[in-house]
Scaffold this motif. Structure first.
Motif, PDB file in Angstrom:
ATOM      1  N   SER A 136      28.396 122.364  42.134  1.00 38.53           N
ATOM      2  CA  SER A 136      28.712 122.437  40.431  1.00 38.53           C
ATOM      3  C   SER A 136      28.552 120.649  40.256  1.00 38.53           C
ATOM      4  CB  SER A 136      30.698 122.387  40.500  1.00 38.53           C
ATOM      5  OG  SER A 136      30.978 121.996  40.488  1.00 38.53           O
ATOM      6  N   GLY A 191      27.656 117.359  38.145  1.00 37.52           N
ATOM      7  CA  GLY A 191      26.663 117.637  37.160  1.00 37.52           C
ATOM      8  C   GLY A 191      26.182 118.796  37.169  1.00 37.52           C
ATOM      9  N   TRP A 192      27.191 119.625  37.278  1.00 36.67           N
ATOM     10  CA  TRP A 192      26.761 120.504  36.249  1.00 36.67           C
ATOM     11  C   TRP A 192      27.579 121.220  34.972  1.00 36.67           C
ATOM     12  CZ3 TRP A 192      23.604 124.982  36.838  1.00 36.67           C
ATOM     13  CH2 TRP A 192      24.041 126.672  36.002  1.00 36.67           C
ATOM     14  N   ASP A 193      26.539 121.284  33.172  1.00 33.55           N
ATOM     15  CA  ASP A 193      27.384 121.476  32.455  1.00 33.55           C
ATOM     16  C   ASP A 193      26.795 122.002  31.378  1.00 33.55           C
ATOM     17  OD1 ASP A 193      24.811 120.448  31.823  1.00 33.55           O
ATOM     18  OD2 ASP A 193      24.852 118.434  31.015  1.00 33.55           O
ATOM     19  N   ASN A 194      27.112 122.069  30.070  1.00 39.11           N
ATOM     20  CA  ASN A 194      27.464 123.099  29.434  1.00 39.11           C
ATOM     21  C   ASN A 194      25.441 123.243  29.447  1.00 39.11           C
ATOM     22  OD1 ASN A 194      29.881 123.565  28.810  1.00 39.11           O
ATOM     23  ND2 ASN A 194      29.996 122.851  27.224  1.00 39.11           N
ATOM     24  N   THR A 195      24.997 122.014  29.269  1.00 39.92           N
ATOM     25  CA  THR A 195      23.079 122.995  29.232  1.00 39.92           C
ATOM     26  C   THR A 195      22.763 123.675  30.624  1.00 39.92           C
ATOM     27  OG1 THR A 195      23.135 120.394  27.762  1.00 39.92           O
ATOM     28  CG2 THR A 195      21.260 121.453  28.550  1.00 39.92           C
ATOM     29  N   ASP A 196      23.326 123.445  31.305  1.00 40.59           N
ATOM     30  CA  ASP A 196      22.455 123.894  32.224  1.00 40.59           C
ATOM     31  C   ASP A 196      23.052 125.267  32.614  1.00 40.59           C
ATOM     32  OD1 ASP A 196      21.542 121.161  33.229  1.00 40.59           O
ATOM     33  OD2 ASP A 196      23.390 120.911  34.277  1.00 40.59           O
ATOM     34  N   THR A 222      29.368 128.036  28.924  1.00 44.37           N
ATOM     35  CA  THR A 222      29.766 126.882  29.252  1.00 44.37           C
ATOM     36  C   THR A 222      30.167 127.116  30.571  1.00 44.37           C
ATOM     37  OG1 THR A 222      32.397 128.224  28.907  1.00 44.37           O
ATOM     38  CG2 THR A 222      31.484 126.876  27.053  1.00 44.37           C
ATOM     39  N   SER A 223      30.305 125.631  31.055  1.00 50.32           N
ATOM     40  CA  SER A 223      29.805 125.486  32.203  1.00 50.32           C
ATOM     41  C   SER A 223      31.140 125.506  33.193  1.00 50.32           C
ATOM     42  CB  SER A 223      28.705 124.426  32.994  1.00 50.32           C
ATOM     43  OG  SER A 223      29.791 123.235  32.384  1.00 50.32           O
ATOM     44  N   GLN A 253      19.665 119.357  35.832  1.00 55.50           N
ATOM     45  CA  GLN A 253      19.381 118.394  34.623  1.00 55.50           C
ATOM     46  C   GLN A 253      18.673 118.870  34.181  1.00 55.50           C
ATOM     47  OE1 GLN A 253      18.454 114.927  36.528  1.00 55.50           O
ATOM     48  NE2 GLN A 253      20.048 114.404  37.239  1.00 55.50           N
TER      49      GLN A 253
END
Length: 319
Positions: free
Chosen positions: A94, A96-101, A117-118, A137
């Motif tokens: 996780s 750098g894991w975000d909602n875009t990913d 959601t992440s 990313q």
């Protein structure tokens, strides 16, 4: 004359019968994850849905996941995200894991990217085996997670950091709602509602009250007990039944809105000469501003037990 049986059959020299290779693990060459299925004179090794690639055979290609495919562990729309590399499932760190990913992952899984959601080790718990990627990313436009820049883990992460996603599913579009045939499915974030047509009432659900044909149309108004069609006790339709309205804080502005909805213009006055009704008293403290087209659009309170039918409001509309 002695009968010789071909492969997959056994006999006593007179007759041959099929051998069930699946009844004995030593009689088949199915890989560990495969299911042995007996056929007449032979057998097949069927790989499971999460490892569909391969022939399922020991000494063959076995059962493998599809390269770069994704799966959710723990739920249909949410869980730990795993990616297939070299035929085996692994987790994603996780970092750098975000909602875009998460949105790209949901898109690849067949869901909407919007609303994804992440998270970290939520629903689905910690994984096992290899942790494959970190610092994914995505820009958000990718169709597959493998298209996003990412780093190899190289021992930087542990399974307590396994990434998770929650995908927003349109149950209505997917056809996985439980609305009855008469109801309209309306998608909301992470859920949906079943709306009955105005002539029906109920929760619209197959396992609930469904949609029942009422005696009136939702939010319809009528006047009862007057000597003309433009005066009487005011009643509104809710849940397929007529109910009255309490006169607490009722004023001529409210009467004007009711008369407009009934088709009698914008001018109305309150009257108490039409007697009390029966059944449910729906509202009290109705507070229209005068611009509304329907009485249901006005702020109001549920009557609960605050009113009696001696307080049922009546109106006279000007024609």
């Amino acid at each position: 004359i002695s009968v010789v049986c071909i492969a997959g059959y056994r006999g006593d020299g007179k007759t041959c019968e099929d051998v069930d290779e699946c009844a004995d693990d030593d009689s088949n060459a199915c890989a560990e994850l495969a299911t042995c299925i007996n056929n007449v004179g032979s057998y097949t090794c069927q790989c499971p849905a999460d490892h569909p690639a391969g022939d399922g055979m020991v000494g063959g290609t076995g059962c493998r996941c599809v390269e770069d495919s994704l799966r959710l562990v723990g739920g249909y729309t949410l869980g730990r995200i795993e990616i297939c590399k070299n035929g085996e499932w692994g987790t994603i760190c996780s970092d750098g894991w975000d909602n875009t990913d998460a949105g790209v992952a949901c898109r690849q899984l067949g869901f909407k990217a919007e609303g994804a959601t992440s998270g970290t080790v939520g629903y689905g718990g910690e994984g096992s085996g290899k942790i494959l990627l970190r610092y994914v990313q995505c820009s958000g436009s990718e169709s597959k997670l493998v298209d996003c820049p990412a780093q190899e883990v190289d021992g930087w992460c542990v399974h307590s950091e396994d990434a998770t996603v929650t995908c927003d599913v349109d149950e209505c579009a997917e056809g996985i709602d439980e609305c009855v045939a008469e109801a309209t499915c309306i998608n909301t974030h992470e859920s949906y509602t079943c709306q009955c047509p105005p002539t029906h009432y109920g929760d619209g659900m197959t396992g609930g009250s469904g949609c029942v044909l009422g005696s009136c149309t939702a939010n319809e108004l009528r006047l009862v007990g007057g000597s003309t069609d433009h005066e009487g006790r005011l009643e509104m339709c809710r849940d397929g039944q007529w109910g009255t309205i309490c006169d607490d804080d009722w004023d001529n502005i409210n009467s004007n809105v009711a008369c407009r909805q009934l088709g009698f213009g914008d001018s109305g006055t309150q009257s108490s000469q039409f007697g009390g009704g029966s059944g449910t008293i729906l509202f009290r403290n109705v507070n229209c501003n005068g611009d509304e087209t329907m009485l249901v659009d006005c702020p109001r309170e549920e009557a609960s037990n605050w009113c009696s039918h001696s307080e049922d409001v009546g109106i006279v509309c000007q024609t």
